[in-house]
Write an enzyme that holds these catalytic residues in place. Sequence first.
Site, PDB file in Angstrom:
ATOM      1  N   SER A 272       9.996   2.346  -2.525  1.00  0.00           N
ATOM      2  CA  SER A 272      11.159   3.008  -3.150  1.00  0.00           C
ATOM      3  C   SER A 272      12.402   2.865  -2.294  1.00  0.00           C
ATOM      4  O   SER A 272      13.509   2.682  -2.812  1.00  0.00           O
ATOM      5  CB  SER A 272      10.851   4.484  -3.404  1.00  0.00           C
TER       6      SER A 272
ATOM      7  N   CYS B 293      -1.769   0.343   9.285  1.00  0.00           N
ATOM      8  CA  CYS B 293      -2.968   1.183   9.275  1.00  0.00           C
ATOM      9  C   CYS B 293      -2.958   2.067  10.517  1.00  0.00           C
ATOM     10  O   CYS B 293      -2.294   1.760  11.512  1.00  0.00           O
ATOM     11  CB  CYS B 293      -4.213   0.282   9.261  1.00  0.00           C
TER      12      CYS B 293
ATOM     13  N   SER C 141       0.856  -1.181   0.000  1.00  0.00           N
ATOM     14  CA  SER C 141       0.000   0.000   0.000  1.00  0.00           C
ATOM     15  C   SER C 141       0.899   1.240   0.000  1.00  0.00           C
ATOM     16  O   SER C 141       2.130   1.136  -0.005  1.00  0.00           O
ATOM     17  CB  SER C 141      -0.911  -0.019   1.233  1.00  0.00           C
ATOM     18  N   MET C 142       0.283   2.388   0.022  1.00  0.00           N
ATOM     19  CA  MET C 142       1.029   3.653   0.041  1.00  0.00           C
ATOM     20  C   MET C 142       1.917   3.723   1.286  1.00  0.00           C
ATOM     21  O   MET C 142       1.567   3.202   2.335  1.00  0.00           O
ATOM     22  CB  MET C 142       0.054   4.842   0.064  1.00  0.00           C
ATOM     23  N   ASN C 143       3.041   4.402   1.148  1.00  0.00           N
ATOM     24  CA  ASN C 143       3.942   4.719   2.265  1.00  0.00           C
ATOM     25  C   ASN C 143       4.525   3.506   2.982  1.00  0.00           C
ATOM     26  O   ASN C 143       4.845   3.582   4.161  1.00  0.00           O
ATOM     27  CB  ASN C 143       3.240   5.631   3.280  1.00  0.00           C
TER      28      ASN C 143
ATOM     29  N   ASP D  29      10.590   1.157 -10.430  1.00  0.00           N
ATOM     30  CA  ASP D  29       9.751   1.776  -9.415  1.00  0.00           C
ATOM     31  C   ASP D  29       8.424   2.178 -10.041  1.00  0.00           C
ATOM     32  O   ASP D  29       8.350   2.403 -11.250  1.00  0.00           O
ATOM     33  CB  ASP D  29      10.452   3.010  -8.836  1.00  0.00           C
ATOM     34  N   GLU D  30       7.380   2.274  -9.233  1.00  0.00           N
ATOM     35  CA  GLU D  30       6.029   2.633  -9.710  1.00  0.00           C
ATOM     36  C   GLU D  30       5.582   1.653 -10.799  1.00  0.00           C
ATOM     37  O   GLU D  30       5.011   2.034 -11.824  1.00  0.00           O
ATOM     38  CB  GLU D  30       5.985   4.082 -10.211  1.00  0.00           C
ATOM     39  N   ALA D  31       5.830   0.371 -10.564  1.00  0.00           N
ATOM     40  CA  ALA D  31       5.572  -0.675 -11.564  1.00  0.00           C
ATOM     41  C   ALA D  31       4.095  -0.847 -11.895  1.00  0.00           C
ATOM     42  O   ALA D  31       3.762  -1.441 -12.924  1.00  0.00           O
ATOM     43  CB  ALA D  31       6.156  -2.001 -11.096  1.00  0.00           C
TER      44      ALA D  31
END
Length: 196
Positions: free
Chosen positions: A16, A145, A10-12, A87-89
Amino acid sequence: MAKLYFYYASMNAGKSTNLLQADFNYRERGMRTMLFTAAIDTRGEAGAITSRIGLTRAATPFDTTTDLAAMAGAAHADAPIACVLVDEAQFLSPDQVRRLAALADERGIPVLCYGLRTDFRGDLFPGSAALLALADHMIEIKSVCECGAKATMNLRVDGEGRAVTVGAQTDIGGKVRDVALCRKQCTERVAAAAAG
């Protein structure tokens, strides 16, 4: 035998950061790498992979027309490439994923792809769907979360923190942002937004 890897989260969650650490490990041993990042991601410096903890490294930007496998293959013909890192696949096209799988199979170059699995609606990105179908190894990078459970969903919120349930799959630099939540928290926030 070289393999195609999909590191998803998920985000964060540090995708990277993990990619940059893997790149460092190869380069520290004198091995050559090739890095790609999505041109659509304009949050940081163009042509660079930047982590939220401040690490950065130059990378070749790609869009859906870029032949990453051909570029890596040509670079490998000049001097051996030990690993290709993307990255950002989630922004890869299915054809790009197939070509990267062939690069691993035919040229013996490991390909490590890092990206989101799903969007803010819980739908797979095309690149992620292809990676889930074709990757030899799928590794989840864990995130937390706000309730302390494992975050698996990306919820899009407006400036007041209300769930946004409609819109384009990608909204980089817009007035909304995505936050990582567990499925339960995400479902509750979407239901609250629908109730008004």
